[in-house]
Design a protein around this motif. Structure first.
Motif, PDB file in Angstrom:
ATOM      1  N   GLY A  55     -31.766 -18.508  39.749  1.00  0.00           N
ATOM      2  CA  GLY A  55     -31.556 -17.955  41.079  1.00  0.00           C
ATOM      3  C   GLY A  55     -30.659 -16.746  41.100  1.00  0.00           C
ATOM      4  N   ASP A  56     -29.885 -16.524  40.037  1.00  0.00           N
ATOM      5  CA  ASP A  56     -29.031 -15.336  39.957  1.00  0.00           C
ATOM      6  C   ASP A  56     -29.838 -14.048  39.985  1.00  0.00           C
ATOM      7  OD1 ASP A  56     -26.587 -16.579  39.943  1.00  0.00           O
ATOM      8  OD2 ASP A  56     -26.470 -16.723  37.771  1.00  0.00           O
ATOM      9  N   ARG A  57     -31.102 -14.142  39.677  1.00  0.00           N
ATOM     10  CA  ARG A  57     -31.968 -12.956  39.677  1.00  0.00           C
ATOM     11  C   ARG A  57     -32.038 -12.320  41.061  1.00  0.00           C
ATOM     12  NH1 ARG A  57     -38.161 -12.881  37.442  1.00  0.00           N
ATOM     13  NH2 ARG A  57     -38.482 -10.658  37.658  1.00  0.00           N
ATOM     14  N   TRP A  58     -31.977 -13.154  42.108  1.00  0.00           N
ATOM     15  CA  TRP A  58     -32.050 -12.633  43.461  1.00  0.00           C
ATOM     16  C   TRP A  58     -30.687 -12.654  44.160  1.00  0.00           C
ATOM     17  CZ3 TRP A  58     -35.712 -16.115  41.575  1.00  0.00           C
ATOM     18  CH2 TRP A  58     -36.954 -15.564  41.331  1.00  0.00           C
ATOM     19  N   VAL A  59     -29.842 -13.598  43.800  1.00  0.00           N
ATOM     20  CA  VAL A  59     -28.569 -13.755  44.501  1.00  0.00           C
ATOM     21  C   VAL A  59     -27.559 -12.674  44.088  1.00  0.00           C
ATOM     22  CG1 VAL A  59     -26.591 -15.302  44.814  1.00  0.00           C
ATOM     23  CG2 VAL A  59     -28.900 -16.204  44.866  1.00  0.00           C
ATOM     24  N   MET A  60     -27.441 -12.396  42.802  1.00  0.00           N
ATOM     25  CA  MET A  60     -26.428 -11.450  42.337  1.00  0.00           C
ATOM     26  C   MET A  60     -26.643 -10.024  42.868  1.00  0.00           C
ATOM     27  SD  MET A  60     -24.184 -13.237  41.019  1.00  0.00           S
ATOM     28  CE  MET A  60     -23.129 -11.949  40.406  1.00  0.00           C
ATOM     29  N   PRO A  61     -27.867  -9.470  42.870  1.00  0.00           N
ATOM     30  CA  PRO A  61     -28.028  -8.140  43.474  1.00  0.00           C
ATOM     31  C   PRO A  61     -27.674  -8.122  44.960  1.00  0.00           C
ATOM     32  CG  PRO A  61     -29.909  -8.621  42.099  1.00  0.00           C
ATOM     33  CD  PRO A  61     -29.097  -9.880  42.183  1.00  0.00           C
ATOM     34  N   TYR A  62     -27.991  -9.202  45.675  1.00  0.00           N
ATOM     35  CA  TYR A  62     -27.646  -9.277  47.087  1.00  0.00           C
ATOM     36  C   TYR A  62     -26.132  -9.293  47.276  1.00  0.00           C
ATOM     37  CZ  TYR A  62     -27.101 -11.101  51.785  1.00  0.00           C
ATOM     38  OH  TYR A  62     -26.713 -11.278  53.091  1.00  0.00           O
ATOM     39  N   ILE A  63     -25.428 -10.067  46.453  1.00  0.00           N
ATOM     40  CA  ILE A  63     -23.969 -10.137  46.564  1.00  0.00           C
ATOM     41  C   ILE A  63     -23.349  -8.788  46.209  1.00  0.00           C
ATOM     42  CG2 ILE A  63     -21.908 -11.153  45.516  1.00  0.00           C
ATOM     43  CD1 ILE A  63     -23.414 -13.792  45.369  1.00  0.00           C
ATOM     44  N   LYS A  64     -23.841  -8.158  45.153  1.00  0.00           N
ATOM     45  CA  LYS A  64     -23.306  -6.844  44.783  1.00  0.00           C
ATOM     46  C   LYS A  64     -23.542  -5.813  45.882  1.00  0.00           C
ATOM     47  CE  LYS A  64     -23.704  -7.442  39.822  1.00  0.00           C
ATOM     48  NZ  LYS A  64     -24.414  -7.045  38.596  1.00  0.00           N
ATOM     49  N   GLU A  65     -24.697  -5.894  46.519  1.00  0.00           N
ATOM     50  CA  GLU A  65     -25.016  -4.932  47.573  1.00  0.00           C
ATOM     51  C   GLU A  65     -24.167  -5.143  48.815  1.00  0.00           C
ATOM     52  OE1 GLU A  65     -28.781  -4.288  50.467  1.00  0.00           O
ATOM     53  OE2 GLU A  65     -29.212  -4.354  48.321  1.00  0.00           O
ATOM     54  N   THR A  66     -23.952  -6.396  49.203  1.00  0.00           N
ATOM     55  CA  THR A  66     -23.203  -6.666  50.423  1.00  0.00           C
ATOM     56  C   THR A  66     -21.696  -6.565  50.224  1.00  0.00           C
ATOM     57  OG1 THR A  66     -23.305  -9.038  49.990  1.00  0.00           O
ATOM     58  CG2 THR A  66     -24.989  -8.106  51.426  1.00  0.00           C
ATOM     59  N   VAL A  67     -21.195  -6.980  49.069  1.00  0.00           N
ATOM     60  CA  VAL A  67     -19.746  -6.954  48.850  1.00  0.00           C
ATOM     61  C   VAL A  67     -19.255  -5.538  48.562  1.00  0.00           C
ATOM     62  CG1 VAL A  67     -17.897  -7.745  47.332  1.00  0.00           C
ATOM     63  CG2 VAL A  67     -19.620  -9.348  48.124  1.00  0.00           C
ATOM     64  N   PHE A  68     -19.957  -4.838  47.693  1.00  0.00           N
ATOM     65  CA  PHE A  68     -19.500  -3.514  47.293  1.00  0.00           C
ATOM     66  C   PHE A  68     -20.083  -2.404  48.150  1.00  0.00           C
ATOM     67  CE2 PHE A  68     -19.189  -6.089  43.393  1.00  0.00           C
ATOM     68  CZ  PHE A  68     -17.808  -6.051  43.272  1.00  0.00           C
ATOM     69  N   LYS A  69     -21.070  -2.685  48.980  1.00  0.00           N
ATOM     70  CA  LYS A  69     -21.658  -1.780  49.964  1.00  0.00           C
ATOM     71  C   LYS A  69     -21.975  -0.400  49.408  1.00  0.00           C
ATOM     72  CE  LYS A  69     -19.510  -4.037  53.852  1.00  0.00           C
ATOM     73  NZ  LYS A  69     -20.473  -4.925  54.330  1.00  0.00           N
ATOM     74  N   GLY A  70     -22.732  -0.362  48.314  1.00  0.00           N
ATOM     75  CA  GLY A  70     -23.226   0.897  47.779  1.00  0.00           C
ATOM     76  C   GLY A  70     -22.240   1.684  46.950  1.00  0.00           C
ATOM     77  N   LYS A  71     -21.173   1.080  46.489  1.00  0.00           N
ATOM     78  CA  LYS A  71     -20.206   1.801  45.663  1.00  0.00           C
ATOM     79  C   LYS A  71     -20.756   2.137  44.288  1.00  0.00           C
ATOM     80  CE  LYS A  71     -16.142  -0.074  47.894  1.00  0.00           C
ATOM     81  NZ  LYS A  71     -14.938  -0.880  47.769  1.00  0.00           N
ATOM     82  N   PHE A  72     -21.788   1.399  43.854  1.00  0.00           N
ATOM     83  CA  PHE A  72     -22.363   1.629  42.538  1.00  0.00           C
ATOM     84  C   PHE A  72     -23.637   2.456  42.586  1.00  0.00           C
ATOM     85  CE2 PHE A  72     -19.988  -2.347  41.826  1.00  0.00           C
ATOM     86  CZ  PHE A  72     -19.091  -1.851  40.908  1.00  0.00           C
ATOM     87  N   SER A  73     -24.128   2.789  43.778  1.00  0.00           N
ATOM     88  CA  SER A  73     -25.341   3.592  43.861  1.00  0.00           C
ATOM     89  C   SER A  73     -24.974   5.058  43.698  1.00  0.00           C
ATOM     90  CB  SER A  73     -26.038   3.355  45.199  1.00  0.00           C
ATOM     91  OG  SER A  73     -25.208   3.774  46.249  1.00  0.00           O
ATOM     92  N   LYS A  74     -25.795   5.787  42.977  1.00  0.00           N
ATOM     93  CA  LYS A  74     -25.540   7.202  42.712  1.00  0.00           C
ATOM     94  C   LYS A  74     -26.293   8.047  43.724  1.00  0.00           C
ATOM     95  CE  LYS A  74     -24.688   6.751  37.808  1.00  0.00           C
ATOM     96  NZ  LYS A  74     -25.046   7.194  36.473  1.00  0.00           N
ATOM     97  N   THR A  75     -25.595   8.972  44.306  1.00  0.00           N
ATOM     98  CA  THR A  75     -26.233   9.906  45.216  1.00  0.00           C
ATOM     99  C   THR A  75     -26.538  11.192  44.460  1.00  0.00           C
ATOM    100  OG1 THR A  75     -24.113  10.789  45.938  1.00  0.00           O
ATOM    101  CG2 THR A  75     -25.004   8.932  47.193  1.00  0.00           C
ATOM    102  N   ALA A  76     -27.195  12.113  45.117  1.00  0.00           N
ATOM    103  CA  ALA A  76     -27.551  13.386  44.473  1.00  0.00           C
ATOM    104  C   ALA A  76     -26.305  14.195  44.131  1.00  0.00           C
ATOM    105  CB  ALA A  76     -28.481  14.183  45.372  1.00  0.00           C
TER     106      ALA A  76
END
Length: 75
Positions: A50-71
């Motif tokens: 279940g970590d396959r779906w839960v961990m990306p969701y937690i990373k997305e909601t907790v860190f709110k895009g801090k790891f996404s790269k913009t242009a």
């Protein structure tokens, strides 16, 4: 189900250390060794359980895009 496997193994190690530091010496050193192997295997838990779906969701909601790269960050 395999949800939060790595976190559970980490806190299992902490609880086992608490038992060992309290003076209980029975099978705890063996359990500590097995838990270290489970913690190392927990890295791959995100591929099957279940970590396959839960961990990306937690990373997305907790860190709110801090790891996404913009242009701006890529250039």
């Amino acid at each position: 189900l395999g949800v939060l496997t790595t976190a559970a193994a980490f806190f299992g190690i902490m609880m086992n250390f608490a038992f060992m530091f309290a003076g209980t010496i029975s099978s705890n050193p063996w359990m500590l060794l097995l838990t270290v192997f489970i913690l190392a295997a927990g890295y791959n838990a995100g591929r099957i359980g279940g970590d396959r779906w839960v961990m990306p969701y937690i990373k997305e909601t907790v860190f709110k895009g801090k790891f996404s790269k913009t242009a701006d960050q890529v250039a």
